[in-house]
Design an enzyme around this catalytic site. Structure first.
Site: not given
Lengths: 403, 199
Positions: A156, A326, A359
């Site tokens: 991320s 995601d 995610h």
């Protein structure tokens, strides 16, 4: 369960000013970090793990109480990935986690005293970017005597830092592992961040970011910010599976309470719980700073929007990983990175993991995902061995060399 | 993607001999990356494999072969025109719905293309069909109802398709039991091999 055991954070103080991308300067600051495993004699097995929004330098292992006993539930945020025998094996690698400046887990941040004014920074803490964080991390490595990383790893926002490392310090990174990340945020992503920020900033307890001196915390804002964040970290399917339309305290088919204020659905209860928990430990100014760092990250911006031009100067080999469900950092965004690397003929492998968790999958232990990471680091470990293989004499005895 | 190339050293050598040393190679349906590793170690080639299967992707990573996990049916927009010296599609084409589009993409991306696929016109296959049954052989080991080979063709068929798409065939031969077949390959070879470029 953690296999690393108890780990202890350390800190470094820096008196040399850190020039920030905004033009501001962090005159004096402290960075908190943890290390696991042992740095080899050739100093070639160091792996830096960059943290994302709500994480810290405490990547793996457990923290201890004052009696040295491991605290329950204190394992690091990527403990399933890092440790002895884990995909990133601390028996082979020296792993470093650094808390970024602006954070609220020990490194200098908005809750600390501004040396220029003698007052708590609050909203006056300078805007920090991914690039600034990478520069700060590089200073920690300098002090640890690490010229070159075997790898930089992040998911991320941490993946953005990993990418940025290969551009800011190309000669210092041999491998970059970028998980569930993007070359920049989409408008939709910035929009989510903005909703979260507005929730905080419009909380009456925010006091323009100087709430510390009023002895309050903008909890309502933090809660809502966390709730919206949480929604975007999960997939529709996983939410359905976890909560469905289940009602709190009611059997299926039972009548609801017909209230607009009470918690009716399981998902509401979950989000409120997450929001409450978050508001207990996270700092409101840090949330603003970190979401802004996400928004600003865009290495292609200085290259007319051409990501391939931006990545041209990288010298590292790359492993890029995304997760099919995601939608916050979708596979399409990872493929943009892969394409830009391929355009430059850089070494890159790309795994698109068919995981249901959205995610959040990057923090979970999907076996395919962990096997790819394991295989990649095993390969790196092999190359380390080639590099630092001890010389041997004709009769097979190791030659001792002073390093 | 299925590949029968994995532990097949002689075939690796035969294919590798068609690839100039130092070439930039894209291997579509690269399987466990054995051929790319061979080309890297023996022919100083660089490049990437494309593979869909998780286990095979992991095998490639373990070998240190660059692999990109992608369904070939979703296209090859990841790769620019003329970005590779050689594009390989070994035992891959027959699994794809959009065979012709994929062949055109191969020619767009690579200066030369190299394909192999099971030759349906191999005498053993012909004999089986003459007997009234679909062939089940070493190169076509599946039953008609469970085969991943959704496109069956012959050496002669491929020549027609290549011509239709303006491809110039540089080399074509057959393979049978690890041996090159140049005489009557459409009859005597179980696998067809073509090397081609844009005409």
């Amino acid at each position: 369960m953690s296999t690393l055991g108890v780990v202890t954070p350390a800190s470094m103080h820096f008196g040399t000013p850190l020039s920030l991308q905004s033009g501001a300067v962090l005159r004096d600051y402290t960075l908190v970090y943890e290390t696991y495993g042992r740095l080899n004699a050739g100093r070639s097995n160091a792996v830096l793990v960059c943290h994302a929004l709500n994480a810290s330098h405490h990547v793996a292992g457990l923290h201890a109480d004052e009696n040295g006993q491991p605290l329950p539930k204190s394992q690091g945020w990527w403990d399933n990935m890092i440790g002895p025998g884990k995909p990133l094996d601390t028996d082979k690698f020296f792993v470093i986690g650094i808390n970024n400046p602006g954070s609220c887990f020990g490194s200098t941040g908005p809750m600390h005293t501004n040396p220029d004014t003698g007052k708590i920074y609050g909203a006056d803490f300078p805007v920090v970017t991914v690039e600034d964080w990478v520069n700060a991390q590089a200073r920690v490595l300098d002090r640890l005597g690490i010229d070159k990383l075997a790898a930089v790893l992040g998911g991320s926002l941490g993946g953005m830092q990993a990418l940025s490392w290969t551009l800011q310090y190309p000669e210092r990174v041999r491998h970059c592992v970028a998980v569930a990340t993007a070359p920049n945020l989409s408008a939709q992503n910035i929009a989510f961040n903005e909703v979260a920020r507005r929730a905080i900033v419009t909380d009456p307890d925010f006091h323009h970011g100087h709430f510390y001196e009023h002895g309050v915390i903008p909890r309502r804002g933090l809660r809502v910010a966390r709730m919206i964040g949480h929604i975007t970290y999960l997939s529709d399917d996983v939410m359905d599976e976890k909560f469905g339309r289940t009602m709190v305290g009611r059997e299926a088919g039972e009548e609801p309470s017909y209230s607009t204020q009470n918690i009716e659905f399981q998902v509401e209860s979950y989000l409120r719980y997450q929001g409450d928990k978050f508001s207990d430990y996270f700092d409101a100014n840090t949330y603003l700073l970190i979401t802004r760092a996400l928004d600003y990250f865009d290495p292609a911006r200085a290259h007319g929007g051409k990501l391939a031009s931006a990545l041209a100067k990288a010298l590292a080999k790359f492993l890029v990983i995304s997760f099919t469900t995601d939608w916050r950092f979708s596979p399409a965004r990872s493929r943009e990175i892969v394409k830009a690397l391929v355009d430059n003929r850089h070494d890159v492998s790309y795994a698109e993991i068919d995981a249901p968790h959205g995610h959040d999958a990057f923090l979970l232990d999907d076996p395919r995902y962990h096997e790819v990471v394991r295989a990649y680091f095993e390969r790196i470990a092999l190359s380390l061995h080639e590099q630092v293989a001890p010389l041997s004499t004709l009769n097979g005895q190791a030659v001792r060399m002073a390093v | 993607m299925e590949t029968s190339m994995s532990n097949d050293r002689p075939i690796h050598q035969i294919i590798a001999d068609l690839i100039p040393p130092g070439s930039r190679v894209l291997d579509l349906g690269c399987g466990d990356g054995a051929l790319l590793a061979y080309l890297r170690d023996h022919r100083q080639c660089t490049g990437y494999g494309v593979e869909l299967d998780d286990t095979k992707v992991i095998a490639c990573v373990r070998r240190g072969v660059n692999v990109i996990q992608r369904n070939l049916e979703e296209g090859l927009s990841l790769f620019e025109d003329n970005s590779f010296d050689v594009v390989l599609q070994l035992d891959t084409l027959q699994h794809l719905r959009n065979t012709e589009a994929m062949l055109r993409e191969t020619a767009r991306i690579g200066r030369t293309g190299l394909v192999s696929f099971p030759n349906f016109a191999h005498w053993a296959h012909r004999l089986s069909v003459l007997r009234g049954r679909m062939p089940v052989t070493k190169t076509l080991p599946y039953q008609w109802y469970d085969t991943p080979n959704i496109r069956v063709s012959t050496l002669a068929d491929f020549e027609v398709l290549a011509r239709k798409n303006g491809l110039r065939i540089l080399e074509s031969f057959g393979l049978n039991g690890g041996e090159v077949v140049t005489r009557w390959p459409n009859l005597l070879a179980s696998t067809a091999v073509f090397k081609f470029e844009r005409g």
